[in-house]
Design a protein around this motif. Structure first.
Motif, PDB file in Angstrom:
ATOM      1  N   TRP A 141      96.685  71.564  13.405  1.00  0.00           N
ATOM      2  CA  TRP A 141      95.086  71.041  13.951  1.00  0.00           C
ATOM      3  C   TRP A 141      95.107  71.516  15.505  1.00  0.00           C
ATOM      4  O   TRP A 141      94.399  71.989  15.988  1.00  0.00           O
ATOM      5  N   LEU A 165      83.110  64.727  13.760  1.00  0.00           N
ATOM      6  CA  LEU A 165      84.046  64.406  14.703  1.00  0.00           C
ATOM      7  C   LEU A 165      83.271  63.993  15.962  1.00  0.00           C
ATOM      8  O   LEU A 165      83.976  63.208  16.765  1.00  0.00           O
ATOM      9  N   THR A 200      93.563  61.510  11.647  1.00  0.00           N
ATOM     10  CA  THR A 200      93.412  62.735  12.417  1.00  0.00           C
ATOM     11  C   THR A 200      94.429  63.668  11.324  1.00  0.00           C
ATOM     12  O   THR A 200      94.294  64.977  11.505  1.00  0.00           O
ATOM     13  N   GLU A 201      95.300  63.275  10.791  1.00  0.00           N
ATOM     14  CA  GLU A 201      96.144  64.096   9.748  1.00  0.00           C
ATOM     15  C   GLU A 201      95.098  64.550   8.584  1.00  0.00           C
ATOM     16  O   GLU A 201      95.487  65.765   8.232  1.00  0.00           O
ATOM     17  N   ALA A 243      92.792  63.680  21.962  1.00  0.00           N
ATOM     18  CA  ALA A 243      92.861  62.905  20.752  1.00  0.00           C
ATOM     19  C   ALA A 243      94.194  63.269  19.871  1.00  0.00           C
ATOM     20  O   ALA A 243      94.971  62.734  19.278  1.00  0.00           O
ATOM     21  N   ALA A 244      93.906  64.684  19.574  1.00  0.00           N
ATOM     22  CA  ALA A 244      94.942  65.333  18.846  1.00  0.00           C
ATOM     23  C   ALA A 244      96.244  65.165  19.507  1.00  0.00           C
ATOM     24  O   ALA A 244      97.506  64.867  18.909  1.00  0.00           O
ATOM     25  N   LEU A 251      88.655  57.725  18.575  1.00  0.00           N
ATOM     26  CA  LEU A 251      89.707  58.667  18.540  1.00  0.00           C
ATOM     27  C   LEU A 251      90.181  58.547  19.981  1.00  0.00           C
ATOM     28  O   LEU A 251      91.587  58.842  20.181  1.00  0.00           O
ATOM     29  N   VAL A 300      98.768  67.772  11.788  1.00  0.00           N
ATOM     30  CA  VAL A 300      98.339  67.558  13.203  1.00  0.00           C
ATOM     31  C   VAL A 300      98.735  68.777  14.284  1.00  0.00           C
ATOM     32  O   VAL A 300      97.860  69.040  15.055  1.00  0.00           O
ATOM     33  N   VAL A 315      98.006  61.659  19.569  1.00  0.00           N
ATOM     34  CA  VAL A 315      98.491  61.314  18.035  1.00  0.00           C
ATOM     35  C   VAL A 315      99.970  61.894  17.814  1.00  0.00           C
ATOM     36  O   VAL A 315     100.788  61.606  17.528  1.00  0.00           O
TER      37      VAL A 315
END
Length: 785
Positions: free
Chosen positions: A322, A138, A255-256, A292-293, A145, A319, A296
């Motif tokens: 997450w 990461l 990301t997924e 970044a998450a 990302l 996601v 998305v």
């Protein structure tokens, strides 16, 4: 190397969370990869980026193909993922070999150490990387990302629809004329809703997906979307749409995969990963990973809601899971207190950073109806749950109340309340008419009290329609103005003997006057607060948050929390300071110093005959706080709360998933700075020639943008009579800039009922500025001190 050694010790180990192993320099890893991938610094950065993407795709587990998402984006994503799995590695290698090869001697020692550290951190079984390895990965991927998706004018990330959009023309038989201030204009009843702005499509031309997905764009949104994508491609130096799509969908796919992998770790590994993110990762990296998450999810959310069965898009919900994992990790510092600290620390980053503004583009009514089937659902603790699985409860936006914007939640609450009204009144809602309201404060207050006193609860749940005495104007603008002046009239003058509320200079808030004996007035004030929400209006933010905690407590909401000394400080700092002295005092003679305090007020809240001592001082202080917020103001708060409950008490949303912070924002709106660009995007120009639109009006927007934040807020009040952010953001303010003659002797004016600015044409930009400032400075608003 020291960096490599720090990663080696963490790989696959069962170290406790208190391990004293060497600190891993994640920031150094990210910095090294940023230099490698910086297109301005290295000629082979693009090829290096493709190699890193390919390596990441190879390293992370491949998600099952079915029964995963059936949305348009996910189907396109699957085909893109196939290409990545089958050919991206070869393509990347070919690309690298056909250009300048990567020479290890070109890399700094620091970059070489980083690469070595990553290689040593990989577990023997590549399909199941260890916790340390996923953290290193990461860190390396962060440059690819973050800030990697195009954004709309409000800063929310978007993902382009994967299929071409074809221009459609509305049939002639759908045409009718609309009469506006600018004259007649053609309106087409297309029966379409724009999937970007959420408004009805009324133009002759609009755009529909060429593959017949349920996607429609109005002409303006299609044009703006294309401009955004073109600008993004230019900024990102993307050569063509195909390469742009490939990289965008890689970002979503990886990301997924990360979400899927993390949520399937063993509980111990999940907890260790969260602990490392919370305490070992630098805050700047954690912020970037979280953003970044969020990016998305924001980009995907509107596409997901277009699918009737949103649970089918499992990739998307991993996601979201997450993101909930990151939210839980962010909260870990709040649960930790070190020996040298007097109290717990705050979260790693502010909780507001996790709010998903992209949800504002979704359809609130559909989401409310979906949530209603799972209203008792709660997000599982993703750090502790033994086996994470996606359920129908989890796959609902409102279930994730910590991520949902308050504006969206407010609209869902309105859907909830309006649906109840329709069921109680057989589907017919008749506005509650309040006519000939005087503007004089005392007369206005008495009129409101008398009127509400004659209405039954069922009548009071209907939206208000107001007119002032001797004035013909009506409509939403007048109603908005009514709430401002009516609520202010109840506050009374400072020298009044019949004050309902007392103003506190220190906190600049109002609180109950405990000597006031006017339950009808307090009930009417509560009704006004509820009616303001029902009529989609915000009111001045003049009460401390404790009021909203008490309202939720009276609704028996699980989100209500017990009030403490810190809450009392927002109302009476002197009392709170005295109570804090009791808590801070460490001597055994505490009873001699503080035993004669006003503990008698606490009554039954303390054991009979109890004496203050070190062992029970917290109990004594809390009992006083409880008395202060309950018995002391019971005669004033209870009727206010009953009036509020008459209007909104039946809302399941308000009673289950709204906390005090959110309720305060629902009633009073947000405090965001005025966004001139967003207002401009949503504004209409009337009465101007094409030449004036291109040459003169840019002066106006430039002048407005140059104002101070306070002047911008004054302008919004000048045009709309409220300084609060609209539900769907500043772009939904709906300002109309109407030409109002020519000449420097004129001043701008406004019709607040229509959010309409009457702007003269001035001879210079400076004259426009001084005249606009003079106009807004001399206008009379309805704000409170």
């Amino acid at each position: 190397a020291e960096l490599a050694e720090s990663f080696r010790q963490g790989c696959g180990s069962a170290d406790s969370m208190g391990s004293s192993s060497p600190s891993r320099d994640y920031l150094r890893v990210t910095s090294a990869f940023e230099r490698i991938l910086n297109r301005g610094a290295t000629p082979w950065a693009s090829e290096a980026g493709d190699l890193v993407r390919s390596a990441a795709a190879e390293a992370m587990p491949v998600l099952p193909r079915r029964p995963f998402a059936h949305s348009d984006i996910s189907e396109h994503l699957e085909s893109q993922t196939n290409e990545v799995d089958d050919g991206e590695g070869q393509a990347a290698s070919a690309s690298a070999s056909s250009s300048t090869p990567l020479d290890p001697e070109d890399l700094t020692d620091e970059v070489a150490e980083t690469a070595s550290a990553e290689a040593m951190a990989v577990d023997e079984e590549s399909t199941s990387p260890c916790v340390t390895w996923i953290l290193a990965l990461l860190s390396a991927l962060l440059p690819l990302l973050t800030d990697a998706l195009p954004r709309d004018p409000n800063g929310v990330c978007i993902i382009p629809h994967p299929h071409p959009m074809e221009r459609q023309e509305a049939p002639e038989d759908t045409l009718y004329l609309h009469l506006s201030n600018a004259g007649r204009r053609p309106i087409f009843n297309t029966k379409k809703i724009c999937d970007n702005c959420g408004k009805r499509i009324t133009d002759r031309f609009y755009y529909h997906c060429s593959e017949n997905c349920d996607i429609d764009f109005c002409q303006d949104c299609q044009t703006r979307s294309q401009e955004l994508l073109d600008a993004f491609m230019a900024r990102a130096s993307e050569g063509d749409h195909e390469s742009m799509y490939r990289r965008l969908f890689w970002l979503i796919d990886i990301t997924e995969r990360v979400g899927w992998y993390v949520l399937r770790l063993r509980v111990a590994d999940r907890q260790r990963l969260a602990h490392e993110l919370a305490f070992e990762w630098p805050t700047v990296l954690f912020e970037r990973l979280t953003q970044a998450a969020i990016d998305v999810v924001n980009a995907r959310v509107v596409h997901v809601q277009d699918v009737k069965d949103i649970q089918s898009d499992e990739r998307f919900w991993y996601v979201v899971g997450w993101l909930q994992f990151l939210y839980s990790a962010n909260s870990l510092p709040c649960q930790t207190r070190r020996l040298e600290e007097q109290s717990s620390r705050g979260p790693k980053v502010e909780y507001d950073r996790f709010v998903l503004d992209g949800i504002n583009k979704c359809e609130p009514l559909s989401e409310f109806q979906r949530w209603r089937q799972h209203r008792s659902a709660k997000v599982p603790n993703v750090l502790d749950i033994r086996e994470f699985e996606l359920t129908a409860d989890f796959c609902s936006f409102l279930t994730h109340s910590n991520l949902v914007p308050v504006n969206f939640r407010r609209v869902c609450l309105l859907c909830d309340v309006w649906e109840q009204m329709q069921s109680l009144q057989n589907g017919r809602i008749v506005p509650l008419e309040l006519r000939d309201v005087p503007r004089e404060p005392r007369g206005l207050m008495n009129t409101v009290i008398d009127f509400f006193g004659t209405c039954g609860d069922l009548e009071l749940r209907q939206p208000l329609r107001v007119s002032f005495k001797g004035e013909e104007a009506g409509g939403p603008g007048v109603t908005r103005e009514f709430f401002q002046v009516a609520l202010r009239s109840f506050l009374g003058a400072d020298d009044s003997d019949e004050k309902l509320f007392r103003y506190h200079e220190q906190s600049r808030t109002y609180w109950f006057e405990e000597r006031a004996d006017n339950p009808e007035a307090f009930r009417s004030y509560g009704i006004l607060l509820g009616q303001a929400v029902l009529n989609n209006n915000h009111v001045p933010n003049i009460f401390p948050r404790a009021l909203y905690e008490l309202l939720l407590e009276d609704l028996e909401s699980p989100c209500a929390r017990r009030l403490h000394v810190q809450d009392l400080a927002a109302i009476d700092e002197d009392i709170a300071r005295s109570l804090q002295q009791v808590l801070d005092y460490a001597g055994e003679d505490i009873s001699e110093h503080f035993g004669d305090a006003a503990w008698a007020h606490c009554g039954s809240r303390l054991p009979e005959g109890a004496q203050l001592c070190q062992a029970n001082k917290h109990e004594f202080v809390q009992a006083y706080v409880d008395w202060f917020f309950h018995e002391r103001i019971a005669s004033q708060f209870q009727p206010l709360s009953s009036g509020f409950r008459v209007i909104l008490g039946g809302s399941t949303i308000l009673g289950t998933i709204v906390d005090a912070v959110q309720l305060e924002k629902i009633v009073c709106g947000g405090q965001a700075e005025v966004d001139v660009d967003a207002i401009r995007n949503g504004a209409d120009m009337e009465g101007w020639t094409d030449e004036e639109v291109s040459d003169y009006l840019p002066w106006f927007w430039e002048v407005l943008a140059s104002f101070t934040p306070a002047e911008k807020a004054q302008f919004v009040v000048f045009v709309t009579s409220s300084d609060r952010v609209p539900l769907r953001g500043w772009q939904a303010l709906g300002v109309i800039v109407q030409k109002n003659g020519v000449g420097d002797e004129r001043l701008p004016s406004a019709y607040t009922c229509f959010s309409q600015l009457l702007l003269p044409k001035f001879t210079s930009k400076e004259k426009l500025r001084t005249s606009l400032l003079l106009a807004i400075a001399n206008s009379e608003g309805f704000g409170l001190r």
